[in-house]
Design a protein around this motif. Structure first.
Motif, PDB file in Angstrom:
ATOM      1  N   UNK A   1       1.031  -1.157  -0.074  1.00 23.89           N
ATOM      2  CA  UNK A   1      -0.136  -0.145   0.024  1.00 23.89           C
ATOM      3  C   UNK A   1       0.801   1.242  -0.100  1.00 23.89           C
ATOM      4  N   UNK A   2       2.052   1.214   0.741  1.00 24.60           N
ATOM      5  CA  UNK A   2       2.864   2.423   0.806  1.00 24.60           C
ATOM      6  C   UNK A   2       4.194   2.505  -0.036  1.00 24.60           C
ATOM      7  N   UNK A   3       4.562   1.257  -0.240  1.00 26.35           N
ATOM      8  CA  UNK A   3       5.765   1.168  -1.143  1.00 26.35           C
ATOM      9  C   UNK A   3       5.875  -0.118  -1.887  1.00 26.35           C
ATOM     10  N   UNK A   4       6.877  -0.050  -2.900  1.00 27.07           N
ATOM     11  CA  UNK A   4       7.013  -1.569  -3.403  1.00 27.07           C
ATOM     12  C   UNK A   4       8.436  -1.947  -3.204  1.00 27.07           C
ATOM     13  N   UNK A   5       8.575  -3.505  -2.900  1.00 29.28           N
ATOM     14  CA  UNK A   5       9.826  -3.802  -2.743  1.00 29.28           C
ATOM     15  C   UNK A   5      10.488  -4.637  -3.766  1.00 29.28           C
TER      16      UNK A   5
END
Length: 589
Positions: free
Chosen positions: A491-495
């Protein structure tokens, strides 16, 4: 009144956003369902939609019970919308579905007005119910103004002001929908009699579209699909409206709080400054006391260290802190986080040292000070006079000359001396903190996480919270981005899952920044940047070299491109040479 008007105008702009798409089949379908006019069919639907959205959105701030209730209400709304679509496909079902509504209306009419029972309108009742159901299921895009309304609701809880603002936002969104409905109805009525033979088939298709809309929303696919739908450039218009609202607030709401030339003896410290002293952690000081602030002119700067707008404001705040310290100005930074990694006090301490922030910084992880000032944005400046009252506020970048003049006037009033003459102080800025090139700024902040992501392009849909391999788009239009390789999009970032994971973005700006963090293990992550497929050379940012090579060592904003020549459209690409990097948001300048 100004906030209500701006909420309405922001709602009108929603017609240009992809989040309005689920509503279109629902509001256009009634034009094909029967011969009812706008007053009996369209207006009840839109008023029900507006009322339901305003109430449920404002209740979302009340706590966990209200959020759960909203989820149940949304499920009920989706079921009702699906039934409406089915009724359009099979008219016999429509009569069965509306019978209970008409019967209930008849009972109410008989109770309160016995002579009016026969006047119950099946069309109005069913349309109002459909509007209420649609309002329960609708989740509009969080544009700047709606973001302010909803964040205020989340911070302060539900209340009449929030509900009224949300009602007028939804009313604004309903206005262009009403235009579509009226136009669609007139088009149907204008068709020649022979052309109506195919209307039954069109009505069934419209009903199928409504059912499909409900199914997509129920499966949670609507948000992911919107990542790939281009949004029209209404963001600048909304931000301009926000600026107007901010100017109105600062010029009217606080007009009565200007300090007198000879302030009276100081009472005990009260107001929002008292809440500053309640910060649970501090940077650059063990903590401030009432004696440190009472009787002083205080400049409070709300910021967060990965926000590019905050970074570009810092040189001016640092200059004022140094220049006016001996004249009684106290500068206090209030660090209120946007991303989870900005809650770490060690990260804030390191960032403050790197950014040469030497004045006291209150850590506001619980938003206590943010609420005390009724703040709305990052960055924000509040000037508190020697009598403890807020006399000036400014949101966003710019207006530095005006802010400095107000500081000088407040200090002069506190000391009963003439204000210092002369122009505002020239401030030298460079690197990431240099002012944006607004004349050539054609790209806006873009989040990578699916929570607020927009304008995604690629061979594969975003898969939420699960590892997936992504095929990058072959070419990108302006302000579109794509993923390549193994990623887990949260939801907040992509890894980045493995070495070789890539992100590409087609942009138009002098500067390109990306908020990045190392993986959960904290190990550095190497990366390489390319512009139009080549090393950046002289156009590299402060966090990469001319070959485009850099390393993610800490969670922060990284400047990756600083163009030295004319600003034109370019395709940016970053490739991670190690796994684990977290990508949060692009910003431009």
């Amino acid at each position: 009144m100004a906030s209500i008007l701006l909420a309405y105008l922001a709602g009108v702009l929603t017609i240009a956003a992809p989040c309005i798409l689920p509503l279109l089949p629902i509001v256009l379908a009634p034009a094909l369902s029967d011969g009812a006019g706008f007053r009996r069919r369209g207006l009840p639907l839109l008023m029900g939609l507006t009322a339901a959205f305003a109430v449920t959105a404002s209740l979302a701030a009340a706590g966990g019970w209200a959020v759960a209730a909203n989820q149940y209400g949304r499920a009920m709304g989706l079921a009702f919308v699906a039934l409406f679509g089915l009724a359009m496909m099979w008219p016999a079902l429509a009569a069965r579905l509306t019978a209970p509504l008409v019967a209930a209306g008849a009972r109410l009419a008989e109770r309160f007005s016995p002579g009016a029972a026969s006047g119950v309108d099946r069309t109005v009742a069913s349309s109002l119910a459909l509007g209420l159901a649609t309002g329960l299921m609708w989740a509009p895009c969080a544009g700047p103004i709606l973001g302010l309304i909803l964040s205020a609701a989340a911070l302060h809880g539900p209340g009449p002001d929030t509900t009224v603002a949300l009602f007028f936002y939804a009313l604004g969104a309903a206005t262009p929908l009403a235009v579509f409905m009226i136009g669609g109805g007139r088009l149907v009525r204008a068709l020649p009699q022979g052309a109506l033979r195919w209307a039954e088939g069109v009505r069934r298709v419209a009903g199928g579209a409504v059912v499909a809309t409900a199914a997509i929303s129920a499966a949670g696919l609507d948000t992911r699909l919107f990542l790939g739908v281009p949004a029209l450039p209404t963001d600048r218009v909304e931000r301009a409206l926000v600026k107007v609202l901010s100017a109105h607030d600062s010029g009217v709401a606080h007009a009565a709080t200007l300090p007198a030339a000879n302030p009276s003896p100081q009472p005990p410290l009260t107001g929002p400054l008292a809440d500053v002293l309640k910060a649970k952690a501090w940077v650059n000081t063990p903590g401030l006391t009432s004696g440190d602030l009472r009787g002083h002119v205080v400049l409070v700067n709300f910021w967060t260290y990965s926000c590019i707008n905050c970074l570009r404001t810092l040189p001016h705040v640092r200059q004022w802190a140094a220049q006016y310290k001996d004249r009684g100005l106290v500068v206090v930074g209030v660090h209120t986080p946007e991303f989870a990694f900005e809650r770490d006090v060690d990260n804030i301490t390191k960032a403050a040292a790197t950014l040469d922030v030497t004045y006291p910084v209150a850590v506001d992880n619980d938003y206590r000070i943010w609420r005390a000032f009724d703040n709305q944005a990052w960055p924000a400046l509040y000037l508190v006079g020697a009598d403890g009252r807020v006399i000036y506020q400014a949101f966003g970048e710019g207006d530095y000359d005006k802010t400095e003049r107000v500081i000088r006037k407040a200090l002069a009033d506190a000391q009963a001396t003439p204000a210092a003459p002369g122009p505002a102080t020239a401030v030298k800025v460079e690197g990431t903190q240099a002012a944006a090139d607004l004349n050539d700024l054609g790209s806006s902040e873009t989040y990578v996480g699916y929570g607020e992501g927009q304008r995604y392009s690629g061979g594969d849909d975003i898969v939420a919270d699960a590892p997936a391999r992504y095929r990058p788009a072959g070419s990108l239009r302006l302000n579109r981005w794509t993923l390549g390789g193994d990623w887990t999009v949260g939801r907040e970032f992509a890894t980045a899952g493995q070495a070789g994971a890539r992100i590409a973005y087609r942009f138009h700006a002098r500067d390109l920044h990306l908020v990045l963090a190392p993986g959960a293990d904290g190990q550095p992550v190497r990366f390489r940047v390319r512009i139009d497929g080549a090393a950046p050379g002289a156009d590299h940012g402060t966090d990469v070299d001319a070959d485009g090579v850099g390393t993610v060592r800490a969670a922060k904003l990284y400047q990756l491109v600083r163009q030295t020549g004319p600003v034109v459209d370019h395709t940016f690409e970053i490739e991670f040479l190690d796994p684990g990097a977290r990508a949060y948001a692009f910003t431009f300048g």
